[in-house]
Design a protein around this motif. Structure first.
Motif, PDB file in Angstrom:
ATOM      1  N   ARG A   1       0.832  -1.201   0.000  1.00  0.00           N
ATOM      2  CA  ARG A   1       0.000   0.000   0.000  1.00  0.00           C
ATOM      3  C   ARG A   1       0.872   1.259   0.000  1.00  0.00           C
ATOM      4  O   ARG A   1       1.865   1.340   0.719  1.00  0.00           O
ATOM      5  CB  ARG A   1      -0.900   0.024   1.228  1.00  0.00           C
ATOM      6  N   GLY A   2       0.473   2.248  -0.812  1.00  0.00           N
ATOM      7  CA  GLY A   2       1.205   3.491  -0.878  1.00  0.00           C
ATOM      8  C   GLY A   2       2.267   3.537  -1.954  1.00  0.00           C
ATOM      9  O   GLY A   2       2.721   4.623  -2.336  1.00  0.00           O
ATOM     10  N   GLN A   3       2.668   2.374  -2.451  1.00  0.00           N
ATOM     11  CA  GLN A   3       3.688   2.343  -3.496  1.00  0.00           C
ATOM     12  C   GLN A   3       3.089   2.735  -4.850  1.00  0.00           C
ATOM     13  O   GLN A   3       1.878   2.915  -4.999  1.00  0.00           O
ATOM     14  CB  GLN A   3       4.324   0.952  -3.584  1.00  0.00           C
ATOM     15  N   GLN A   4       3.983   2.844  -5.815  1.00  0.00           N
ATOM     16  CA  GLN A   4       3.597   3.184  -7.178  1.00  0.00           C
ATOM     17  C   GLN A   4       3.946   2.014  -8.086  1.00  0.00           C
ATOM     18  O   GLN A   4       4.879   1.256  -7.817  1.00  0.00           O
ATOM     19  CB  GLN A   4       4.335   4.451  -7.613  1.00  0.00           C
ATOM     20  N   VAL A   5       3.179   1.855  -9.169  1.00  0.00           N
ATOM     21  CA  VAL A   5       3.429   0.746 -10.079  1.00  0.00           C
ATOM     22  C   VAL A   5       3.274   1.222 -11.527  1.00  0.00           C
ATOM     23  O   VAL A   5       2.472   2.125 -11.822  1.00  0.00           O
ATOM     24  CB  VAL A   5       2.461  -0.428  -9.801  1.00  0.00           C
TER      25      VAL A   5
END
Lengths: 112, 113
Positions: B15-19
């Motif tokens: 959660r909170g990361q970027q992809v």
């Protein structure tokens, strides 16, 4: 608004016929039919355009009733390979913000 | 001819990361669309690009963005990942400017923990 498909699921014996319906609450410009097998990507079957004729290939055909804002997919003499989830996708405009909205799907299971 | 290709096949993020998800259309196809498919539901439209211009946008938050490159490949970016973003992300290509006769790729399975 998402188009509504019926039935949600159906089980048939090989060789039987099936009808899958797709209804919209808005005036349709086009209806697209796809089949998705478990764990695979959807595969295009056919497209029906407003004012166009009934489409079909092999033993799969479809109709588009503009007045009723619905389309029906007909599978004749079903084969085991017809098993999968069928989705209709609808478009409500032919220009500008094109957007294909898929229904919830109809799971078709063909048994020997 | 090669079909639509997508990478990676699977992805696990927090959660909170970027992809960033990638898609290469069928050769000659100039239209690319992105869809999100949650288990048991139909694909939900996210974006469509044709000739590097955005032609359509679905009802997704601004955390979702996409672009199409000169070679017609495309990227889908999702920022500030939420658990609800877990889904199969499908890319479809077409040689039409709209959604006609789309060919779907195998998808990227994104799991957000």
């Amino acid at each position: 608004q998402q188009p509504v498909q019926s039935p949600q699921a159906v089980i048939l014996r090989e060789g039987e016929d099936a009808v899958i319906n797709c209804s919209s609450s808005k005036a349709l410009y086009s209806v697209h039919w796809y089949r998705q097998k478990h764990g695979e990507a959807p595969v295009f079957l056919m497209i029906l355009l407003k004012g166009g004729e009934q489409k079909g290939h092999d033993k799969i055909s479809a109709s588009f009733n503009e007045k009723k804002q619905q389309s029906s997919l007909y599978l004749t003499a079903s084969q085991l390979s017809y098993s999968g989830t069928y989705f209709c996708g609808t478009e409500w405009t032919d220009f500008g913000n094109e957007k294909l909205t898929f229904g919830t799907g109809t799971r078709l299971t063909i048994i020997p | 001819d090669a079909g639509v290709t997508q990478s990676p096949t699977h992805l696990i993020k927090t959660r909170g990361q970027q992809v960033t998800l990638r898609c290469s259309p069928i050769s000659g196809h100039k239209s690319v669309s992105w869809y999100q498919q949650v288990l048991g539901q139909g694909p939900q439209f996210i974006f469509q690009y044709y000739e590097k211009e955005e032609r359509g946008r679905g009802n997704f938050p601004d955390r979702f963005s996409a672009r199409q490159f000169p070679n017609y490949s495309s990227e889908l970016n999702v920022n500030a990942l939420l658990l609800g973003d877990s889904a199969l992300y499908l890319c479809a290509s077409s040689n039409h400017p709209s959604s006609y006769e789309q060919y779907f790729g195998p998808g990227t399975r994104l799991t957000v923990t």
